[in-house]
Design an enzyme around this catalytic site. Structure first.
Site, PDB file in Angstrom:
ATOM      1  N   CYS A  45     -71.336  24.498  47.554  1.00  0.00           N
ATOM      2  CA  CYS A  45     -71.060  23.730  46.328  1.00  0.00           C
ATOM      3  C   CYS A  45     -69.793  22.886  46.490  1.00  0.00           C
ATOM      4  O   CYS A  45     -69.732  21.751  46.009  1.00  0.00           O
ATOM      5  CB  CYS A  45     -70.870  24.671  45.133  1.00  0.00           C
ATOM      6  SG  CYS A  45     -72.314  25.656  44.769  1.00  0.00           S
TER       7      CYS A  45
HETATM    8  C1  BEZ Z   1     -72.587  28.127  48.168  1.00  0.00           C
HETATM    9  O1  BEZ Z   1     -72.420  27.228  47.359  1.00  0.00           O
HETATM   10  O2  BEZ Z   1     -72.026  28.123  49.245  1.00  0.00           O
HETATM   11  C2  BEZ Z   1     -73.491  29.285  47.858  1.00  0.00           C
HETATM   12  C3  BEZ Z   1     -73.628  29.725  46.558  1.00  0.00           C
HETATM   13  C4  BEZ Z   1     -74.442  30.819  46.309  1.00  0.00           C
HETATM   14  C5  BEZ Z   1     -75.120  31.433  47.347  1.00  0.00           C
HETATM   15  C6  BEZ Z   1     -74.997  30.951  48.651  1.00  0.00           C
HETATM   16  C7  BEZ Z   1     -74.160  29.875  48.914  1.00  0.00           C
END
Ligand code: BEZ
Length: 216
Positions: A45
């Site tokens: 994200c």
């Molecule tokens: C991420 O944004 O890195 C992420 C969020 C939830 C689960 C796996 C990755």
């Protein structure tokens, strides 16, 4: 209930990093992208939000506003945005909805319990000036989206909403487009007096009618 293409984008009022806003009012009469993130302070994200911030002027050229959503409170968004600026080189420059009570996520069916019953999936909704949903995408938490592809799709959506054409595989702005099958050759001759390239009676190519126009 799932939101389908052609539906009116559900309206809402929400707290964001740019203050409280009403979604339809904020959209105004332009295009909009609403996209969700599973959680604050997560790696994928962080990269996605930095990329969208870096592409802000490209969205603006397309008269398209962007708004993100994460199911964490505003104070987390504020702390996280400092990390985004530090690690991605571009600070958050668009509103991020704080959807801690999951009102907007539920309205837009962004929580898919068989994938994860708490966090949102990576949803994207492209909304037209008529407030109708023009495109939806759903990615899992583990896969970051490609926002250059989203810009390419917006170019196609905007072109095909104004002209009776469709865009072929891997199309990019400026490349040939397809005369839609509902246009007869007779009608096409009026619209394209210079003719078209006919690979098959149902596969008729013409130049991009906006070729040469810069995206303003
Ligand atoms: C991420 O944004 O890195 C992420 C969020 C939830 C689960 C796996 C990755």
């Amino acid at each position: 209930m799932a939101i389908r293409l052609g539906d009116t984008a559900p309206d809402f009022t929400a707290e964001t990093t740019d203050g409280t806003l009403n979604f339809h009012e904020w959209l105004g009469d332009g295009w909009g992208v609403l996209f969700s993130h599973p959680k604050d302070y997560t790696p994928v994200c962080t990269t996605e939000l930095g990329r969208v911030a870096a592409l802000k002027s490209e969205f603006e050229k397309r008269n398209c506003k962007v708004i993100g959503l994460s199911v964490d409170p505003l104070k987390d968004h504020e702390g996280w945005s400092e990390d985004i600026a530090e690690t991605q080189g571009t600070a958050l420059n668009f509103p991020l909805i704080a959807d801690a009570n999951r009102e907007v996520s539920t309205l837009y069916d962004m929580i898919h319990p068989n994938a994860d019953d708490t966090f949102t999936v990576r949803s994207v909704f492209v909304i037209g000036p008529d407030k109708k949903v023009k495109l939806t995408l759903t990615y899992p938490a583990s896969t970051g989206r490609n926002f250059d592809e989203l810009l390419r799709v917006i170019d196609s959506l905007q072109l095909t909403s104004e002209h009776q054409v469709a865009t072929p595989v891997d199309w990019n702005k400026g490349q040939s487009v397809i005369i839609v099958p509902s246009i007869s050759n007779e009608e096409a001759s009026e619209k394209w007096p210079n003719g078209w390239e006919e690979l098959k009676p149902y596969l008729r190519l013409v130049p991009d009618p906006t070729a040469g126009e810069t995206t303003t």
